[in-house]
Design an enzyme around this catalytic site. Structure first.
Site, mmCIF file in Angstrom:
data_model
loop_
_atom_site.group_PDB
_atom_site.id
_atom_site.type_symbol
_atom_site.label_atom_id
_atom_site.label_comp_id
_atom_site.label_asym_id
_atom_site.label_seq_id
_atom_site.Cartn_x
_atom_site.Cartn_y
_atom_site.Cartn_z
ATOM 1 N N HIS A 1 0.863 -1.200 0.000
ATOM 2 C CA HIS A 1 0.000 0.000 0.000
ATOM 3 C C HIS A 1 0.890 1.238 0.000
ATOM 4 C CE1 HIS A 1 -3.833 2.152 1.341
ATOM 5 N NE2 HIS A 1 -2.917 3.093 1.195
ATOM 6 N N HIS B 1 1.594 5.406 -1.701
ATOM 7 C CA HIS B 1 1.276 6.585 -2.517
ATOM 8 C C HIS B 1 2.584 7.177 -3.026
ATOM 9 C CE1 HIS B 1 -2.898 6.831 -0.934
ATOM 10 N NE2 HIS B 1 -2.328 6.268 0.116
ATOM 11 N N LYS C 1 -9.292 0.039 -5.781
ATOM 12 C CA LYS C 1 -9.312 0.655 -4.451
ATOM 13 C C LYS C 1 -10.654 1.324 -4.186
ATOM 14 C CE LYS C 1 -7.824 2.318 -0.567
ATOM 15 N NZ LYS C 1 -6.692 3.163 -0.198
ATOM 16 N N HIS D 1 -10.468 1.318 1.887
ATOM 17 C CA HIS D 1 -10.266 2.331 2.934
ATOM 18 C C HIS D 1 -11.493 2.229 3.829
ATOM 19 C CE1 HIS D 1 -8.691 6.245 4.536
ATOM 20 N NE2 HIS D 1 -9.869 6.153 5.110
ATOM 21 N N HIS E 1 -4.612 -0.504 5.924
ATOM 22 C CA HIS E 1 -4.140 0.297 7.067
ATOM 23 C C HIS E 1 -5.099 0.240 8.255
ATOM 24 C CE1 HIS E 1 -6.814 3.136 5.106
ATOM 25 N NE2 HIS E 1 -5.948 3.465 4.187
ATOM 26 N N ASP F 1 1.402 2.694 3.531
ATOM 27 C CA ASP F 1 0.574 3.898 3.339
ATOM 28 C C ASP F 1 1.435 5.154 3.387
ATOM 29 O OD1 ASP F 1 -1.716 5.279 2.729
ATOM 30 O OD2 ASP F 1 -2.455 5.356 4.780
#
Ligand code: DOR
Ligand code: ZN
Length: 355
Positions: free
Chosen positions: A22, A24, A111, A148, A186, A259
């Site tokens: 995971h 970004h 996602k 999420h 997460h 994350d």
């Protein structure tokens, strides 16, 4: 007095190269700073699609993969190149027939952001029932759903949003799609860890290093500390302890997902600061710190390197990395295009270092 065994408190540890399930990395100039950090440690990383505009087609995902790949350093001779694993962003209107194209383009997952839950989530899902045709196609094609897991209603207390999501969204979703592989991303609460343990082997969870290391006091110690603000937000100590127990349990349902979420420092140190902690600069070291504190270094390899590829049905990496018990201090900042990026634990002494 019993001494911890060597394997639980070693002075160095060699493990199969880990993956980040995971991550970004943003786009444009930011890639040049953040992709090399991840590529130095991890074989692969699952790339989040919450760009502006979001990544909603297989074609966009393929183009984004190329941009990320170009920002990774050339591998040493004999070493495999870093592999970005791409995802699509689920919207109310993501057509079911995009799933087959995504599968053919080696996109691994889709996602789910509930609309408004976090950074760049305004295009997210307003009602899960609107996505059922697409979820059916994913179940059929074997694409994973990455969740999420927070409700967005302003009446629900921020600290309860994950637990309420489990009851109102995740349990019905699990029932309606029994063979869809779901990663609860997460996780931050005891409730989430318990739910995952009870949900069968089509369900897994990622856990960040920051949720293993800190509780919510970190956000408020001696003043408001925006670099500890992420979503889902850090919780009470009992939750952190439950996450450490899950991550070090040896259960294959829990694996590594940083994350890591870069934001320009001036947008975090702001009246309405962005959510996201940047940890890619020292990711495996931060996890090692958490596992070592729990006397569970012998459980790090499963969590970091084995259970993720197994759940995604991808091969485990072949190369290894070595961590050494050695004090070092990561930099306080990096350049992020024209802005500054302040990493978590920047300027603080860490106890483990990747060789
Ligand atoms: O803290 C977070 N930051 N949580 C998310 O879900 C998104 C991420 C980001 O993109 O910055
Ligand atoms: Zn994220």
């Amino acid at each position: 007095m019993t001494q911890p065994s060597d394997s639980r408190s070693p002075s160095s540890l060699t493990l199969i190269r880990p993956d980040d399930w995971h991550l970004h990395v943003r786009d444009g100039e930011a890639l040049k700073t953040v992709v090399p950090h991840t590529a130095a440690q991890f074989g692969r990383a699952v790339i989040m699609p919450n760009l502006r505009p979001p990544v909603t087609t297989a074609e966009q995902a393929v183009a984004y993969r190329k941009r990320i790949f170009s920002a990774a350093p050339k591998p040493f001779a004999g070493q495999k190149p870093f592999e970005p694993l791409m995802t699509l962003y689920l919207t109310d209107n993501l057509p079911a027939n995009e799933i087959k194209r995504a599968k053919d383009a080696r996109v691994v997952a889709v996602k789910l952001y509930p609309a408004g839950a976090t950074t760049n989530s305004d295009a997210g899902v307003t009602d899960l029932r609107k996505t059922y045709k697409t979820l059916e196609a994913m179940q059929r094609e074997g694409l994973l759903l990455l969740v999420h897991g927070e409700v967005t209603s302003s009446e629900i207390d921020l600290f309860d949003r994950e637990a309420v999501f489990i009851d109102t969204q995740l349990i019905p979703l699990r029932r309606d799609f029994p063979e869809l592989k779901i990663v609860f991303e997460h996780i931050t609460t005891r409730e989430a860890a318990q739910y995952v343990q009870s949900a069968g082997n089509f369900t897994a969870a990622t856990i960040t290093a920051h949720h293993l290391l800190y509780n919510r006091n970190a956000i408020f110690s001696g003043g408001i500390r925006p670099h500890y603000y992420c979503l889902p937000v850090l919780k009470r100590e009992i939750h952190r302890e439950a996450l450490v127990a899950a991550a070090t349990s040896g259960s294959p349902q829990f694996f590594l997902g940083t994350d890591s979420a870069p934001h320009a420092a001036h947008l975090k140190e702001h009246a309405s600061g962005c959510a996201g902690c940047y940890t890619a600069h020292a990711a495996i070291e931060l996890y090692a710190q958490a596992f070592d504190a729990a006397g569970a270094m012998d459980k790090l390899e499963g969590f970091a390197s084995l259970f993720g590829p197994d759940f995604y049905q991808l091969p485990r990496n072949e190369s290894t990395i070595t961590l050494r018990r050695e004090s070092w201090t990561p930099p306080e900042s990096y350049a992020l295009g024209d802005a500054v990026l302040k990493p978590l634990a920047g300027g603080e002494v860490l106890q483990w270092r990747m060789v």
